[in-house]
Structure formats: structure tokens, C-alpha cells
Motif scaffolding. Structure first.
Motif, PDB file in Angstrom:
ATOM      1  N   SER A  82      14.118 -13.221  15.191  1.00 35.01           N
ATOM      2  CA  SER A  82      13.168 -13.468  14.109  1.00 35.01           C
ATOM      3  C   SER A  82      13.350 -12.456  12.984  1.00 35.01           C
ATOM      4  CB  SER A  82      11.745 -13.403  14.674  1.00 35.01           C
ATOM      5  OG  SER A  82      10.799 -13.580  13.648  1.00 35.01           O
ATOM      6  N   GLU A  83      13.494 -11.175  13.369  1.00 37.43           N
ATOM      7  CA  GLU A  83      13.721 -10.146  12.355  1.00 37.43           C
ATOM      8  C   GLU A  83      15.061 -10.347  11.654  1.00 37.43           C
ATOM      9  OE1 GLU A  83      13.413  -6.491  14.416  1.00 37.43           O
ATOM     10  OE2 GLU A  83      11.215  -6.570  14.633  1.00 37.43           O
ATOM     11  N   HIS A  84      16.069 -10.809  12.454  1.00 33.79           N
ATOM     12  CA  HIS A  84      17.384 -11.075  11.857  1.00 33.79           C
ATOM     13  C   HIS A  84      17.283 -12.186  10.822  1.00 33.79           C
ATOM     14  CE1 HIS A  84      21.403 -13.065  11.844  1.00 33.79           C
ATOM     15  NE2 HIS A  84      21.797 -11.812  11.723  1.00 33.79           N
ATOM     16  N   ASP A  85      16.543 -13.256  11.193  1.00 34.22           N
ATOM     17  CA  ASP A  85      16.362 -14.350  10.229  1.00 34.22           C
ATOM     18  C   ASP A  85      15.646 -13.860   8.975  1.00 34.22           C
ATOM     19  OD1 ASP A  85      17.593 -16.053  11.998  1.00 34.22           O
ATOM     20  OD2 ASP A  85      15.720 -16.813  12.853  1.00 34.22           O
ATOM     21  N   LYS A  86      14.640 -13.006   9.190  1.00 34.00           N
ATOM     22  CA  LYS A  86      13.929 -12.475   8.030  1.00 34.00           C
ATOM     23  C   LYS A  86      14.855 -11.624   7.175  1.00 34.00           C
ATOM     24  CE  LYS A  86       9.363 -12.415  10.206  1.00 34.00           C
ATOM     25  NZ  LYS A  86       8.231 -11.565  10.676  1.00 34.00           N
ATOM     26  N   LEU A  87      15.706 -10.833   7.869  1.00 31.44           N
ATOM     27  CA  LEU A  87      16.646  -9.996   7.115  1.00 31.44           C
ATOM     28  C   LEU A  87      17.630 -10.856   6.333  1.00 31.44           C
ATOM     29  CD1 LEU A  87      17.439  -7.135   9.665  1.00 31.44           C
ATOM     30  CD2 LEU A  87      16.173  -6.939   7.517  1.00 31.44           C
ATOM     31  N   ILE A  88      18.118 -11.936   6.990  1.00 38.19           N
ATOM     32  CA  ILE A  88      19.042 -12.832   6.284  1.00 38.19           C
ATOM     33  C   ILE A  88      18.363 -13.431   5.057  1.00 38.19           C
ATOM     34  CG2 ILE A  88      20.246 -15.040   6.456  1.00 38.19           C
ATOM     35  CD1 ILE A  88      20.977 -14.351   9.288  1.00 38.19           C
ATOM     36  N   GLN A  89      17.118 -13.889   5.262  1.00 34.60           N
ATOM     37  CA  GLN A  89      16.395 -14.449   4.130  1.00 34.60           C
ATOM     38  C   GLN A  89      16.202 -13.404   3.032  1.00 34.60           C
ATOM     39  OE1 GLN A  89      12.768 -16.044   5.720  1.00 34.60           O
ATOM     40  NE2 GLN A  89      13.803 -17.658   6.882  1.00 34.60           N
TER      41      GLN A  89
ATOM     42  N   GLN B 175      20.439 -11.367  -2.905  1.00 32.96           N
ATOM     43  CA  GLN B 175      21.667 -11.849  -3.537  1.00 32.96           C
ATOM     44  C   GLN B 175      21.345 -12.822  -4.665  1.00 32.96           C
ATOM     45  OE1 GLN B 175      23.768 -13.422  -0.127  1.00 32.96           O
ATOM     46  NE2 GLN B 175      25.028 -11.586   0.064  1.00 32.96           N
ATOM     47  N   CYS B 176      20.386 -13.700  -4.401  1.00 31.73           N
ATOM     48  CA  CYS B 176      20.006 -14.656  -5.445  1.00 31.73           C
ATOM     49  C   CYS B 176      19.441 -13.925  -6.664  1.00 31.73           C
ATOM     50  CB  CYS B 176      18.979 -15.644  -4.902  1.00 31.73           C
ATOM     51  SG  CYS B 176      19.657 -16.846  -3.727  1.00 31.73           S
TER      52      CYS B 176
ATOM     53  N   PRO C  15      24.602 -17.329  -3.530  1.00 30.75           N
ATOM     54  CA  PRO C  15      25.316 -16.882  -2.324  1.00 30.75           C
ATOM     55  C   PRO C  15      25.963 -18.059  -1.603  1.00 30.75           C
ATOM     56  CG  PRO C  15      23.133 -15.895  -2.436  1.00 30.75           C
ATOM     57  CD  PRO C  15      23.188 -16.929  -3.523  1.00 30.75           C
ATOM     58  N   ALA C  16      26.953 -17.758  -0.773  1.00 25.88           N
ATOM     59  CA  ALA C  16      27.713 -18.817  -0.094  1.00 25.88           C
ATOM     60  C   ALA C  16      26.815 -19.698   0.761  1.00 25.88           C
ATOM     61  CB  ALA C  16      28.813 -18.192   0.769  1.00 25.88           C
ATOM     62  N   ILE C  17      25.833 -19.102   1.451  1.00 27.68           N
ATOM     63  CA  ILE C  17      24.959 -19.889   2.320  1.00 27.68           C
ATOM     64  C   ILE C  17      24.129 -20.887   1.520  1.00 27.68           C
ATOM     65  CG2 ILE C  17      23.105 -18.165   2.261  1.00 27.68           C
ATOM     66  CD1 ILE C  17      22.533 -18.840   5.181  1.00 27.68           C
ATOM     67  N   ILE C  18      23.768 -20.505   0.291  1.00 28.68           N
ATOM     68  CA  ILE C  18      23.021 -21.415  -0.576  1.00 28.68           C
ATOM     69  C   ILE C  18      23.939 -22.505  -1.107  1.00 28.68           C
ATOM     70  CG2 ILE C  18      21.644 -21.572  -2.680  1.00 28.68           C
ATOM     71  CD1 ILE C  18      20.216 -20.118  -0.474  1.00 28.68           C
ATOM     72  N   GLU C  19      25.156 -22.115  -1.450  1.00 28.01           N
ATOM     73  CA  GLU C  19      26.107 -23.092  -1.985  1.00 28.01           C
ATOM     74  C   GLU C  19      26.410 -24.195  -0.978  1.00 28.01           C
ATOM     75  OE1 GLU C  19      27.228 -23.656  -4.815  1.00 28.01           O
ATOM     76  OE2 GLU C  19      26.790 -21.854  -5.970  1.00 28.01           O
TER      77      GLU C  19
ATOM     78  N   ASP D  64      18.368 -23.841  -2.964  1.00 28.77           N
ATOM     79  CA  ASP D  64      18.825 -24.797  -1.944  1.00 28.77           C
ATOM     80  C   ASP D  64      17.740 -25.819  -1.620  1.00 28.77           C
ATOM     81  OD1 ASP D  64      17.102 -22.994  -0.834  1.00 28.77           O
ATOM     82  OD2 ASP D  64      18.157 -22.857   1.090  1.00 28.77           O
ATOM     83  N   LYS D  65      16.871 -26.071  -2.593  1.00 24.33           N
ATOM     84  CA  LYS D  65      15.801 -27.059  -2.397  1.00 24.33           C
ATOM     85  C   LYS D  65      15.920 -28.131  -3.456  1.00 24.33           C
ATOM     86  CE  LYS D  65      12.495 -23.939  -0.189  1.00 24.33           C
ATOM     87  NZ  LYS D  65      13.487 -22.878   0.022  1.00 24.33           N
ATOM     88  N   LEU D  66      15.757 -29.367  -3.017  1.00 27.77           N
ATOM     89  CA  LEU D  66      15.862 -30.517  -3.908  1.00 27.77           C
ATOM     90  C   LEU D  66      14.486 -31.146  -4.053  1.00 27.77           C
ATOM     91  CD1 LEU D  66      17.490 -32.610  -5.535  1.00 27.77           C
ATOM     92  CD2 LEU D  66      17.889 -33.830  -3.368  1.00 27.77           C
ATOM     93  N   PHE D  67      14.078 -31.325  -5.292  1.00 28.87           N
ATOM     94  CA  PHE D  67      12.808 -31.991  -5.582  1.00 28.87           C
ATOM     95  C   PHE D  67      13.097 -33.358  -6.174  1.00 28.87           C
ATOM     96  CE2 PHE D  67      11.882 -27.505  -5.513  1.00 28.87           C
ATOM     97  CZ  PHE D  67      10.668 -27.436  -4.853  1.00 28.87           C
ATOM     98  N   ILE D  68      12.466 -34.363  -5.584  1.00 27.01           N
ATOM     99  CA  ILE D  68      12.622 -35.745  -6.038  1.00 27.01           C
ATOM    100  C   ILE D  68      11.252 -36.249  -6.458  1.00 27.01           C
ATOM    101  CG2 ILE D  68      13.305 -38.086  -5.407  1.00 27.01           C
ATOM    102  CD1 ILE D  68      15.181 -36.856  -3.353  1.00 27.01           C
TER     103      ILE D  68
END
Length: 331
Positions: A131-138, A144-145, A234-238, A263-267
Motif C-alpha cells: 500500500s505504501e509502495h503504491d502511494k509512493l508510486i502515485q 513527475q507529472c 511519465p511512461a506509466i501515464i503514457e 490518464d483519465k478520459l472524460f466523455i
């Protein structure tokens, strides 16, 4: 003297002259007769004794055989006793080994229970770490963004040895986008591995984010031209954006209003989830999304800081080469 010799003597005595003493002779005859009877009885007894001896001889042979069999049986019994002793010893060893194994199993069971308890703790720790790793990645991706927030990537400008990348980019913006304002860049450079026959893209960092928005607002002027402009992520977003591009194109063809933020699409103002359509999320997603309004004119608070290309920007000639070899989509 044998019995036959005795009879012969008796018969011979019958030829002797008879004495006047008859009673004595009668007694003698009577005695001999009794002796004869006794001898016959003895002969009968001797015959039986002979039979008994024969029987005894046979019995002796049988007894010898029985004795031999008994010896064999004793030997077998001894072997059997030895075997039973060996089996008994083996059973004792097996019993002892079983007790040792049982003790080991009990200890292993205790260890396994301890390991299970420890593993549960480890699993909880791993879950917390994940969970902390995911938070760190985010957090890293968000950083990066943010660091790339003012970056734009320009695709297709022809790469030349010893080129001035910033001057080439300013010339491109002036000639192809029709923008004759001086933008403040933090850094302009090409990136990626150099490959013969291919032009690396140029990444430009704008000092002011509104300048970036302004360039994006006029990027539709590159339509039907072999140029491309898009924001840097960042690459993960791309990777996520590549998937969402196809979805966005499909909805655009159907007449929906689409907009992509990171990385979010709004329609039609609703967040698109890959598990379903945007309409499936209208109860859990925001009803509206931020609206992107491109500038029609440069912002008023920045006009005083921009300089016309004719007064301070690098000069260029119509024969300057910035030919494009790649046709990337316009963001």
C-alpha cells in the motif's frame, strides 16, 4: 545241553531194563515231562522275545528318526527364536523411532503454527508495504507529472548536426503556428536514442504554463500537416493514454464530447471506466469535469512580456529546413 539232546537221552533211557522201583521212574518221567513243558514255554517266550527285539529294533530306528526330527525342530525352533528376537528388537527400534518421529512432528507442528502466525504478520506487513509502495508510486508519478507540467513535445523537426534547437523551435512556432510572440523557455533539447534516418523529438520546457496552454490552443493549425505537438507525461501515464486514445477516437466518431486529463478520459463530462461506459458511472462520478478553454488571444497579463519576433526574435529565412518525417497525432 539243548532240548533235543535231552529228549534223545530220555528216549535212550527207555531201552534200559526196567527197574523194580517204578515210582522213581515215574517221577523221573514226570519231571522230564514237566521240564519239556517248561522248555516249550521257554521256546515260546524266546520267540516272543525275538519278536519284541525286532519291534524294539524298529522302534529304535523310529526313535532315531524322531530324535533326528527333534534335533531339526530344535534347530528350527532356535532359528525361530532368533528370528522372533530379531523381530522383537526391530519392533523395539521401530517403536523408539516412532516415538522420536512423534516428538519431531509435535515440534514441527509447533514450529509450523509459529511460522503461520509469523507469516500472517509478514503478510500484513507486506500488504502495508505494498500500500505504501503504491502511494509512493502515485506520489512519484504525481511529482513527475508536476515536473513535466510545463513541457511540450514537438515531433518531426528535421535533425541537423550542430543545430540550435531552441532557435529551430522558435522558427517552427512562428512559421507553422503563426505565433509571433517571444516565449520564455527553461530548456529546449532533443531526447531519445539517436538513430540514423530518424529525427528525435524536441522537448521544450516553458517558464510560464499559460504559454504552454496558448501553444496547445493553436495546435489545431497543424491539422493535415505532418507535425505533432503533445504534452509530456511519465511512461506509466503514457501507456494508459495510448489505450484511452483509441476509446476517445471511437466516442468522438459517435458525436460525444471527449477530453483527456493525464490518464483519465472524460466523455460528456463523465469519467470513463474501462469496465463500462461513462453512463455506468454517473452515480459515482462527478457530474461535470473541468472544461478546457483554449485562448483566442494571448493572456492580457502576459502581453507586455512578449516581444514580437520582428523586433527581438531570431531571424529566419524561407529556405530554412525543418522537414518532418513522422506524423504523430496532435494532442
Amino acid at each position: 545241553m539243548s532240548f533235543e539232546s535231552l529228549l534223545h537221552v530220555v528216549d535212550s533211557s527207555m531201552d534200559l531194563p526196567v527197574l523194580d522201583d517204578g515210582p522213581i521212574m515215574n517221577q523221573i518221567v514226570q519231571l522230564l515231562t514237566n521240564m519239556d513243558l517248561r522248555m516249550k514255554r521257554l521256546e515260546h517266550v524266546m520267540f516272543k522275545i525275538g519278536n519284541i527285539e525286532t519291534l524294539l529294533a524298529g522302534m529304535k530306528g523310529q526313535i532315531s528318526e524322531i530324535d533326528s526330527d527333534l534335533k531339526i525342530m530344535k534347530e528350527k525352533e532356535k532359528d525361530r527364536d532368533d528370528s522372533l528376537m530379531k523381530i522383537s528388537n526391530l519392533c523395539d527400534k521401530v517403536s523408539k523411532k516412532t516415538e522420536e518421529n512423534y516428538s519431531r512432528i509435535e515440534k514441527l507442528s509447533t514450529d509450523v503454527r509459529s511460522i503461520n502466525d509469523h507469516s500472517k504478520s509478514v503478510v500484513n506487513q507486506v500488504s502495508t508495504i505494498e500500500s505504501e509502495h503504491d502511494k509512493l508510486i502515485q506520489t512519484v508519478v504525481d511529482l513527475q507529472c508536476r515536473s513535466m507540467k510545463n513541457n511540450l513535445i514537438f515531433h518531426g523537426l528535421k535533425e541537423n548536426t550542430g543545430e540550435n534547437t531552441e532557435e529551430l523551435l522558435r522558427l517552427f512556432i512562428a512559421r507553422e503556428l503563426g505565433v509571433d510572440y517571444h516565449f520564455e523557455f527553461g530548456n529546449v533539447h532533443r531526447f531519445g536514442r539517436h538513430t540514423t534516418g530518424r529525427n528525435r523529438p524536441i522537448v521544450a520546457r516553458f517558464i510560464y504554463h499559460k504559454d504552454l496552454e496558448y501553444i496547445l490552443s493553436v495546435s489545431n493549425r497543424l491539422r493535415d500537416k505532418p507535425y505533432g505537438i503533445n504534452q509530456q507525461f511519465p511512461a506509466i501515464i503514457e501507456e494508459k493514454r495510448k489505450i484511452l486514445y483509441r476509446v476517445m477516437k471511437t466516442y468522438k466518431q459517435k458525436g460525444h464530447k471527449t477530453r483527456m486529463v493525464r490518464d483519465k478520459l472524460f466523455i460528456d463530462g463523465k469519467l470513463y471506466e474501462q469496465s463500462g461506459h461513462a453512463e455506468d458511472n454517473e452515480n459515482t462520478l462527478p457530474k461535470t469535469a473541468p472544461v478546457y478553454r483554449p485562448w483566442k488571444d494571448p493572456p492580457a497579463d502576459r502581453r507586455s512580456k512578449r516581444r514580437c519576433l520582428s523586433s527581438g526574435s531570431p531571424s529566419y529565412s524561407n529556405d530554412m529546413d525543418y522537414t518532418f518525417t513522422e506524423n504523430n497525432p496532435i494532442a
